[in-house]
Design a protein around this motif. Sequence first.
Motif, PDB file in Angstrom:
ATOM      1  N   VAL A  36       0.839  -1.205   0.000  1.00  0.00           N
ATOM      2  CA  VAL A  36       0.000   0.000   0.000  1.00  0.00           C
ATOM      3  C   VAL A  36       0.872   1.253   0.000  1.00  0.00           C
ATOM      4  CG1 VAL A  36      -1.664   1.330   1.372  1.00  0.00           C
ATOM      5  CG2 VAL A  36      -1.994  -1.126   1.027  1.00  0.00           C
ATOM      6  N   ALA A  37       1.954   1.233   0.759  1.00  0.00           N
ATOM      7  CA  ALA A  37       2.841   2.401   0.824  1.00  0.00           C
ATOM      8  C   ALA A  37       3.512   2.675  -0.523  1.00  0.00           C
ATOM      9  CB  ALA A  37       3.900   2.192   1.899  1.00  0.00           C
ATOM     10  N   LEU A  38       3.761   1.611  -1.300  1.00  0.00           N
ATOM     11  CA  LEU A  38       4.447   1.786  -2.577  1.00  0.00           C
ATOM     12  C   LEU A  38       3.519   2.076  -3.745  1.00  0.00           C
ATOM     13  CD1 LEU A  38       7.091  -1.057  -2.238  1.00  0.00           C
ATOM     14  CD2 LEU A  38       7.522   1.406  -2.207  1.00  0.00           C
ATOM     15  N   VAL A  39       2.270   1.631  -3.672  1.00  0.00           N
ATOM     16  CA  VAL A  39       1.383   1.800  -4.828  1.00  0.00           C
ATOM     17  C   VAL A  39       0.382   2.939  -4.680  1.00  0.00           C
ATOM     18  CG1 VAL A  39       1.600  -0.626  -5.492  1.00  0.00           C
ATOM     19  CG2 VAL A  39      -0.335   0.086  -4.095  1.00  0.00           C
ATOM     20  N   CYS A  40       0.383   3.635  -3.551  1.00  0.00           N
ATOM     21  CA  CYS A  40      -0.536   4.760  -3.398  1.00  0.00           C
ATOM     22  C   CYS A  40      -0.153   5.863  -4.385  1.00  0.00           C
ATOM     23  CB  CYS A  40      -0.544   5.268  -1.958  1.00  0.00           C
ATOM     24  SG  CYS A  40       0.986   6.045  -1.433  1.00  0.00           S
ATOM     25  N   ALA A  41      -1.084   6.723  -4.697  1.00  0.00           N
ATOM     26  CA  ALA A  41      -0.867   7.765  -5.702  1.00  0.00           C
ATOM     27  C   ALA A  41       0.351   8.650  -5.407  1.00  0.00           C
ATOM     28  CB  ALA A  41      -2.128   8.612  -5.864  1.00  0.00           C
ATOM     29  N   PRO A  42       0.543   9.132  -4.170  1.00  0.00           N
ATOM     30  CA  PRO A  42       1.729   9.959  -3.915  1.00  0.00           C
ATOM     31  C   PRO A  42       3.044   9.201  -4.158  1.00  0.00           C
ATOM     32  CG  PRO A  42       0.124  10.277  -2.172  1.00  0.00           C
ATOM     33  CD  PRO A  42      -0.361   9.114  -3.005  1.00  0.00           C
ATOM     34  N   ALA A  43       3.090   7.924  -3.798  1.00  0.00           N
ATOM     35  CA  ALA A  43       4.308   7.137  -4.025  1.00  0.00           C
ATOM     36  C   ALA A  43       4.547   6.933  -5.513  1.00  0.00           C
ATOM     37  CB  ALA A  43       4.207   5.788  -3.319  1.00  0.00           C
ATOM     38  N   GLN A  44       3.485   6.711  -6.278  1.00  0.00           N
ATOM     39  CA  GLN A  44       3.631   6.568  -7.727  1.00  0.00           C
ATOM     40  C   GLN A  44       4.108   7.875  -8.348  1.00  0.00           C
ATOM     41  OE1 GLN A  44       0.603   4.582 -10.038  1.00  0.00           O
ATOM     42  NE2 GLN A  44      -0.041   3.381  -8.259  1.00  0.00           N
ATOM     43  N   ALA A  45       3.629   8.992  -7.842  1.00  0.00           N
ATOM     44  CA  ALA A  45       4.059  10.297  -8.359  1.00  0.00           C
ATOM     45  C   ALA A  45       5.541  10.521  -8.070  1.00  0.00           C
ATOM     46  CB  ALA A  45       3.228  11.410  -7.743  1.00  0.00           C
ATOM     47  N   ARG A  46       5.976  10.157  -6.865  1.00  0.00           N
ATOM     48  CA  ARG A  46       7.400  10.291  -6.530  1.00  0.00           C
ATOM     49  C   ARG A  46       8.248   9.388  -7.428  1.00  0.00           C
ATOM     50  NH1 ARG A  46       5.240  10.257  -1.369  1.00  0.00           N
ATOM     51  NH2 ARG A  46       5.760   8.061  -1.072  1.00  0.00           N
ATOM     52  N   ALA A  47       7.804   8.161  -7.627  1.00  0.00           N
ATOM     53  CA  ALA A  47       8.551   7.227  -8.475  1.00  0.00           C
ATOM     54  C   ALA A  47       8.606   7.750  -9.907  1.00  0.00           C
ATOM     55  CB  ALA A  47       7.910   5.843  -8.432  1.00  0.00           C
ATOM     56  N   GLY A  48       7.518   8.298 -10.384  1.00  0.00           N
ATOM     57  CA  GLY A  48       7.484   8.835 -11.746  1.00  0.00           C
ATOM     58  C   GLY A  48       8.358  10.058 -11.914  1.00  0.00           C
ATOM     59  N   SER A  49       8.449  10.863 -10.883  1.00  0.00           N
ATOM     60  CA  SER A  49       9.263  12.088 -10.986  1.00  0.00           C
ATOM     61  C   SER A  49      10.743  11.789 -10.915  1.00  0.00           C
ATOM     62  CB  SER A  49       8.870  13.081  -9.902  1.00  0.00           C
ATOM     63  OG  SER A  49       9.268  12.604  -8.628  1.00  0.00           O
ATOM     64  N   THR A  50      11.130  10.611 -10.445  1.00  0.00           N
ATOM     65  CA  THR A  50      12.544  10.259 -10.354  1.00  0.00           C
ATOM     66  C   THR A  50      12.975   9.324 -11.472  1.00  0.00           C
ATOM     67  OG1 THR A  50      12.102   8.405  -8.873  1.00  0.00           O
ATOM     68  CG2 THR A  50      12.594  10.535  -7.844  1.00  0.00           C
ATOM     69  N   SER A  51      12.087   9.094 -12.446  1.00  0.00           N
ATOM     70  CA  SER A  51      12.412   8.214 -13.569  1.00  0.00           C
ATOM     71  C   SER A  51      12.587   9.051 -14.842  1.00  0.00           C
ATOM     72  CB  SER A  51      11.278   7.198 -13.788  1.00  0.00           C
ATOM     73  OG  SER A  51      11.092   6.416 -12.649  1.00  0.00           O
ATOM     74  N   PRO A  52      13.809   9.507 -15.092  1.00  0.00           N
ATOM     75  CA  PRO A  52      14.031  10.343 -16.277  1.00  0.00           C
ATOM     76  C   PRO A  52      13.847   9.550 -17.563  1.00  0.00           C
ATOM     77  CG  PRO A  52      16.118   9.747 -15.286  1.00  0.00           C
ATOM     78  CD  PRO A  52      15.025   9.238 -14.364  1.00  0.00           C
ATOM     79  N   GLY A  53      13.328  10.221 -18.552  1.00  0.00           N
ATOM     80  CA  GLY A  53      13.179   9.592 -19.858  1.00  0.00           C
ATOM     81  C   GLY A  53      11.869   8.851 -20.047  1.00  0.00           C
ATOM     82  N   ILE A  54      11.060   8.748 -19.038  1.00  0.00           N
ATOM     83  CA  ILE A  54       9.772   8.090 -19.173  1.00  0.00           C
ATOM     84  C   ILE A  54       8.696   9.166 -19.255  1.00  0.00           C
ATOM     85  CG2 ILE A  54       8.085   6.549 -18.110  1.00  0.00           C
ATOM     86  CD1 ILE A  54      10.402   5.132 -16.728  1.00  0.00           C
ATOM     87  N   THR A  55       8.023   9.218 -20.381  1.00  0.00           N
ATOM     88  CA  THR A  55       6.973  10.221 -20.557  1.00  0.00           C
ATOM     89  C   THR A  55       5.707   9.537 -21.067  1.00  0.00           C
ATOM     90  OG1 THR A  55       7.698  10.683 -22.810  1.00  0.00           O
ATOM     91  CG2 THR A  55       8.610  12.072 -21.064  1.00  0.00           C
ATOM     92  N   THR A  56       4.602  10.204 -20.876  1.00  0.00           N
ATOM     93  CA  THR A  56       3.334   9.712 -21.407  1.00  0.00           C
ATOM     94  C   THR A  56       2.788  10.727 -22.387  1.00  0.00           C
ATOM     95  OG1 THR A  56       2.107  10.694 -19.578  1.00  0.00           O
ATOM     96  CG2 THR A  56       2.789   8.386 -19.328  1.00  0.00           C
ATOM     97  N   ALA A  57       2.029  10.261 -23.314  1.00  0.00           N
ATOM     98  CA  ALA A  57       1.457  11.158 -24.320  1.00  0.00           C
ATOM     99  C   ALA A  57       0.042  11.510 -23.976  1.00  0.00           C
ATOM    100  CB  ALA A  57       1.487  10.495 -25.680  1.00  0.00           C
TER     101      ALA A  57
END
Length: 57
Positions: A36-57
């Motif tokens: 739950v701590a890893l898949v909640c929306a804020p955790a996903q946002a943090r993970a996404g912000s630290t993953s350079p080169g991954i973008t969505t259209a």
Amino acid sequence: MLALAHIGDSVYELLTRTHLAACGTQTARNLHRRTVALVCAPAQARAGSTSPGITTA
């Protein structure tokens, strides 16, 4: 589009649960709490912000 996001969340949760279960023996409660701590929306946002080169259209 909302349905695709829902499916994506479930895939991410399944991958997270699989990874945590494979990392060693833990209690069911601890596995659930860590998942739950890893898949909640804020955790996903943090993970996404630290993953350079991954973008969505």
